[in-house]
Design an enzyme around this catalytic site. Structure first.
Site, PDB file in Angstrom:
ATOM      1  N   TYR A   1      -1.476  -0.114  10.377  1.00 47.64           N
ATOM      2  CA  TYR A   1      -1.809  -0.721   9.075  1.00 47.64           C
ATOM      3  C   TYR A   1      -0.643  -0.542   8.100  1.00 47.64           C
ATOM      4  CZ  TYR A   1      -3.565  -0.963   4.330  1.00 47.64           C
ATOM      5  OH  TYR A   1      -3.694  -1.243   2.991  1.00 47.64           O
TER       6      TYR A   1
ATOM      7  N   LYS B   1       2.226  -3.405   6.520  1.00 47.24           N
ATOM      8  CA  LYS B   1       2.607  -3.632   5.113  1.00 47.24           C
ATOM      9  C   LYS B   1       4.126  -3.486   4.954  1.00 47.24           C
ATOM     10  CE  LYS B   1      -1.523  -4.266   3.412  1.00 47.24           C
ATOM     11  NZ  LYS B   1      -1.920  -5.544   2.811  1.00 47.24           N
TER      12      LYS B   1
ATOM     13  N   SER C   1       0.833  -1.209   0.000  1.00 44.16           N
ATOM     14  CA  SER C   1       0.000   0.000   0.000  1.00 44.16           C
ATOM     15  C   SER C   1       0.863   1.252   0.000  1.00 44.16           C
ATOM     16  CB  SER C   1      -0.845  -0.025   1.274  1.00 44.16           C
ATOM     17  OG  SER C   1      -1.449   1.224   1.495  1.00 44.16           O
TER      18      SER C   1
HETATM   19  N1  UFG Z   1     -12.767  11.207   2.552  1.00 45.74           N
HETATM   20  C1  UFG Z   1     -13.729  12.157   2.854  1.00 45.74           C
HETATM   21  N2  UFG Z   1     -14.921  11.711   3.308  1.00 45.74           N
HETATM   22  C2  UFG Z   1     -15.219  10.394   3.467  1.00 45.74           C
HETATM   23  C3  UFG Z   1     -14.233   9.433   3.162  1.00 45.74           C
HETATM   24  C4  UFG Z   1     -12.999   9.882   2.690  1.00 45.74           C
HETATM   25  O1  UFG Z   1     -13.507  13.355   2.745  1.00 45.74           O
HETATM   26  O2  UFG Z   1     -16.327  10.074   3.907  1.00 45.74           O
HETATM   27  C5  UFG Z   1     -11.472  11.674   2.021  1.00 45.74           C
HETATM   28  C6  UFG Z   1     -10.312  11.256   2.888  1.00 45.74           C
HETATM   29  O3  UFG Z   1     -10.059  12.240   3.848  1.00 45.74           O
HETATM   30  C7  UFG Z   1      -9.190  11.135   1.853  1.00 45.74           C
HETATM   31  C8  UFG Z   1      -9.914  10.731   0.567  1.00 45.74           C
HETATM   32  O4  UFG Z   1     -11.284  11.049   0.780  1.00 45.74           O
HETATM   33  O5  UFG Z   1      -8.612  12.348   1.638  1.00 45.74           O
HETATM   34  C9  UFG Z   1      -9.792   9.268   0.267  1.00 45.74           C
HETATM   35  O6  UFG Z   1     -10.149   8.534   1.427  1.00 45.74           O
HETATM   36  P1  UFG Z   1     -10.337   6.960   1.428  1.00 45.74           P
HETATM   37  O7  UFG Z   1     -10.755   6.566   2.803  1.00 45.74           O
HETATM   38  O8  UFG Z   1     -11.194   6.553   0.283  1.00 45.74           O
HETATM   39  O9  UFG Z   1      -8.877   6.420   1.111  1.00 45.74           O
HETATM   40  P2  UFG Z   1      -7.495   6.685   1.891  1.00 45.74           P
HETATM   41  O10 UFG Z   1      -6.713   7.626   1.036  1.00 45.74           O
HETATM   42  O11 UFG Z   1      -7.687   7.064   3.292  1.00 45.74           O
HETATM   43  O12 UFG Z   1      -6.928   5.213   1.943  1.00 45.74           O
HETATM   44  C10 UFG Z   1      -6.382   4.550   0.851  1.00 45.74           C
HETATM   45  C11 UFG Z   1      -6.586   3.065   1.001  1.00 45.74           C
HETATM   46  C12 UFG Z   1      -5.892   2.576   2.238  1.00 45.74           C
HETATM   47  C13 UFG Z   1      -4.443   2.988   2.182  1.00 45.74           C
HETATM   48  C14 UFG Z   1      -4.284   4.453   1.903  1.00 45.74           C
HETATM   49  C15 UFG Z   1      -2.865   4.770   1.617  1.00 45.74           C
HETATM   50  O13 UFG Z   1      -7.949   2.771   1.059  1.00 45.74           O
HETATM   51  O14 UFG Z   1      -6.000   1.186   2.328  1.00 45.74           O
HETATM   52  O15 UFG Z   1      -5.033   4.834   0.765  1.00 45.74           O
HETATM   53  O16 UFG Z   1      -2.487   5.832   2.389  1.00 45.74           O
HETATM   54  F1  UFG Z   1      -3.848   2.746   3.355  1.00 45.74           F
END
Ligand code: UFG
Length: 341
Positions: free
Chosen positions: A149, A153, A125
């Site tokens: 997490y 990895k 990841s």
């Molecule tokens: N976000 C919102 N509202 C929501 C959900 C997400 O604003 O309800 C934002 C988050 O703050 C982030 C973006 O949308 O900026 C993407 O969020 P996600 O939760 O979809 O994905 P992440 O970037 O947090 O996580 C992804 C993978 C993880 C991995 C990570 C790597 O899903 O498994 O990238 O840093 F760890």
């Protein structure tokens, strides 16, 4: 499952093959001529998503069961996508994450050694990098994960390096950025029991299943104040696994590749695209920043392009969101996505 055991196709053990990315990988490797044997405890995966080969129930931490399945199918390689994926949960319960993601992987690797399987493709990841120091991020970027997490990895990648040297167990670690989208024909897609990911949450709001999308922070140093991520289509990710297997036919050692589109989108840009694709209003509310969210996560995937020959084909934002919306609206998704079958 006897029919599958008698097949001529080379078998692959797909740990976590019943999950979101795992099921798309099973489809891609089946199309490339392999038999995907899914090994999954169905804790977060779905039996209905296993459609291209047998499903063998089992836990990573069950050596006898792993031996049984490996002896039955004699896989030529393993693709390991089994693991827990919610960063915030890992901060609250690191023991759970290290047990599943690290101890579980050790059991799998040791079963491979016992059964003479020498090649593995591992789901890593972008979380291994932590807060980026530069953007875009290449594989040489320092690895300072900010959650258990991400650390789990990173630890597995370290273990894989050591296992390559000591035991001749060769590996490719694929560092996914933000996986999204669904299979183009709408047969499989994202269906987590607890949804935390941006694209499916936005589509739930568009479908009227949630009142509003929480935007976690609108004061980031980005072009519109919301976080920027590198969304990559799950089918492009799946194709990279086939290329990684081909690469491992001649490469030795432990290798890591970033998988991202390289064209980031902010939360507001994803919302705007989803508005266009669905034709629906998507109410939002601004909330506090989510702890551990970097402002920008953008991949430099030059190495995957150069060495593996990987070229994301369907990772433009509109194609990602349109495929996810088709899946969200499909009868299959409605009937099955939230069942435990
Ligand atoms: N976000 C919102 N509202 C929501 C959900 C997400 O604003 O309800 C934002 C988050 O703050 C982030 C973006 O949308 O900026 C993407 O969020 P996600 O939760 O979809 O994905 P992440 O970037 O947090 O996580 C992804 C993978 C993880 C991995 C990570 C790597 O899903 O498994 O990238 O840093 F760890």
């Amino acid at each position: 499952m006897a029919a599958f055991e008698e097949e001529d196709r080379p078998a692959l053990l797909i740990a976590g093959g019943a999950g979101y990315i795992g099921s798309h990988v099973c489809k891609a490797v089946a199309e490339a001529g392999y038999l995907p044997v899914t090994y999954d405890n169905l804790m977060s995966g779905h039996a209905w998503a296993v459609r291209w080969g047998p499903l063998e129930g089992g836990d990573l931490q069950d050596p006898a069961r792993l031996d049984e399945v490996m002896r039955r199918y004699r896989p030529v390689a393993v693709i390991h996508l089994a693991g827990l994926i919610i960063s915030s949960e890992s901060v609250r319960d690191p023991a759970l994450y290290y047990a599943h993601n690290v101890a579980g992987t050790l059991c799998l690797l040791d079963a491979m050694r016992r059964n003479g399987i020498e090649r593995i493709v591992f789901s890593s990841s972008a979380a291994v990098y932590g807060e980026p120091e530069v953007s875009p991020i290449s594989e040489q970027h320092p690895q300072l994960p900010v959650s258990p997490y991400g650390d789990s990895k990173r630890m597995v990648e370290t273990i894989l390096r050591d296992y390559a040297r000591a035991y001749g167990l060769h590996s490719v670690s694929l560092r996914y950025f933000n996986a999204a989208g669904a299979s183009s024909c709408g047969d499989i897609g994202e269906a987590h029991h607890i949804e935390t990911h941006l694209v499916p949450l936005i589509l739930e709001v568009a479908a009227g299943e949630r009142a509003a999308l929480s935007i976690y922070g609108a004061d980031y140093p980005t072009r519109d104040g919301t976080c920027l991520r590198d969304y990559v289509h799950v089918c492009d990710l799946a194709d990279a696994h086939v290329l990684a297997l081909q690469y491992l036919q001649q490469a030795v050692g432990a290798h890591a590749f970033n998988l991202g589109h390289g064209q980031g989108a902010t939360v507001r840009e994803v919302l705007a695209t989803a508005g266009q694709v669905t034709g629906r209003k998507i109410p939002t509310r601004i909330e506090q920043r989510r702890p551990g969210d970097p402002a920008i996560l953008l991949a430099d995937a030059t190495r995957a392009r150069r060495v593996l020959g990987w070229q994301p084909a369907v990772s433009d934002l509109e194609t990602i969101v349109a495929s996810a919306w088709r899946w969200h609206q499909s009868i299959l998704h409605r009937k099955q996505a939230y069942s435990n079958e």
